[in-house]
Design a protein around this motif. Structure first.
Motif, mmCIF file in Angstrom:
data_model
loop_
_atom_site.group_PDB
_atom_site.id
_atom_site.type_symbol
_atom_site.label_atom_id
_atom_site.label_comp_id
_atom_site.label_asym_id
_atom_site.label_seq_id
_atom_site.Cartn_x
_atom_site.Cartn_y
_atom_site.Cartn_z
ATOM 1 N N ASP A 1 15.259 51.600 -42.292
ATOM 2 C CA ASP A 1 16.948 52.270 -41.822
ATOM 3 C C ASP A 1 17.025 50.507 -40.484
ATOM 4 O O ASP A 1 18.181 50.544 -40.896
ATOM 5 N N ARG A 2 15.910 50.123 -39.875
ATOM 6 C CA ARG A 2 16.188 49.962 -38.470
ATOM 7 C C ARG A 2 16.908 48.008 -38.813
ATOM 8 O O ARG A 2 16.073 47.389 -39.722
ATOM 9 N N ARG A 3 17.033 47.648 -38.289
ATOM 10 C CA ARG A 3 17.328 45.989 -38.140
ATOM 11 C C ARG A 3 17.151 45.947 -37.338
ATOM 12 O O ARG A 3 17.899 45.616 -35.885
ATOM 13 N N TYR A 4 16.489 44.401 -37.372
ATOM 14 C CA TYR A 4 16.417 43.147 -35.689
ATOM 15 C C TYR A 4 17.042 41.585 -35.728
ATOM 16 O O TYR A 4 16.655 41.123 -36.568
ATOM 17 N N GLY A 5 17.032 41.076 -34.785
ATOM 18 C CA GLY A 5 17.812 39.631 -35.079
ATOM 19 C C GLY A 5 18.614 39.253 -33.891
ATOM 20 O O GLY A 5 17.985 40.013 -32.643
ATOM 21 N N GLU A 6 19.294 38.091 -33.569
ATOM 22 C CA GLU A 6 19.903 37.815 -33.040
ATOM 23 C C GLU A 6 21.304 38.665 -32.988
ATOM 24 O O GLU A 6 22.012 39.081 -32.955
ATOM 25 N N ALA B 1 28.124 47.187 -32.246
ATOM 26 C CA ALA B 1 28.632 48.109 -33.868
ATOM 27 C C ALA B 1 27.869 47.360 -34.721
ATOM 28 O O ALA B 1 27.664 47.663 -36.053
ATOM 29 N N SER B 2 27.264 46.503 -34.921
ATOM 30 C CA SER B 2 27.093 45.695 -35.752
ATOM 31 C C SER B 2 25.991 46.195 -36.152
ATOM 32 O O SER B 2 25.378 46.645 -37.307
ATOM 33 N N GLY B 3 24.998 47.145 -35.590
ATOM 34 C CA GLY B 3 23.319 48.198 -36.539
ATOM 35 C C GLY B 3 22.697 46.939 -35.565
ATOM 36 O O GLY B 3 21.342 47.641 -36.716
ATOM 37 N N VAL B 4 21.995 45.859 -35.288
ATOM 38 C CA VAL B 4 21.535 45.097 -35.334
ATOM 39 C C VAL B 4 20.464 45.277 -33.177
ATOM 40 O O VAL B 4 21.888 44.857 -32.999
ATOM 41 N N THR B 5 19.795 45.439 -33.570
ATOM 42 C CA THR B 5 19.343 45.018 -32.100
ATOM 43 C C THR B 5 18.177 44.233 -31.757
ATOM 44 O O THR B 5 17.754 43.746 -32.576
ATOM 45 N N ASP B 6 18.471 43.836 -30.623
ATOM 46 C CA ASP B 6 18.074 42.407 -30.323
ATOM 47 C C ASP B 6 17.069 41.832 -30.555
ATOM 48 O O ASP B 6 15.777 42.428 -29.862
ATOM 49 N N ALA B 7 16.091 41.325 -31.568
ATOM 50 C CA ALA B 7 14.983 41.272 -31.577
ATOM 51 C C ALA B 7 13.944 40.728 -30.299
ATOM 52 O O ALA B 7 12.458 40.791 -30.760
ATOM 53 N N ARG B 8 14.908 40.191 -29.641
ATOM 54 C CA ARG B 8 14.126 39.398 -28.118
ATOM 55 C C ARG B 8 13.463 40.937 -27.726
ATOM 56 O O ARG B 8 12.602 41.070 -26.447
#
Length: 71
Positions: free
Chosen positions: A29-34, A42-49
């Motif tokens: 359920d985790r999301r990683y991206g830019e 609030a986007s729920g996206v963890t910084d992939a860096r």
């Protein structure tokens, strides 16, 4: 020890793609991206860096979904 953003760059080079779109890795359920500053946490996206592939493996993650070009 490869950060996820470098894994994305490696996949782009291997496929001959030009890195012209957003991307995302999903693990459970985790999301990683830019990181998109306007969206904030609030986007729920963890910084992939900030996430290394090894740290996911150590947490028992053995599969990632790679999404490139949301359109």
């Amino acid at each position: 020890t490869l950060p996820l953003h470098r894994m994305h760059a490696t996949m782009q080079a291997a496929m001959g793609w030009l890195n012209q779109h957003l991307y995302e890795f999903q693990a459970g359920d985790r999301r990683y991206g830019e990181a998109v500053p306007e969206d904030g946490p609030a986007s729920g996206v963890t910084d992939a860096r900030t996430v290394k592939l090894l740290s996911l493996i150590e947490k028992g993650i053995d599969r990632l979904l790679y999404i490139y070009d949301f359109g």
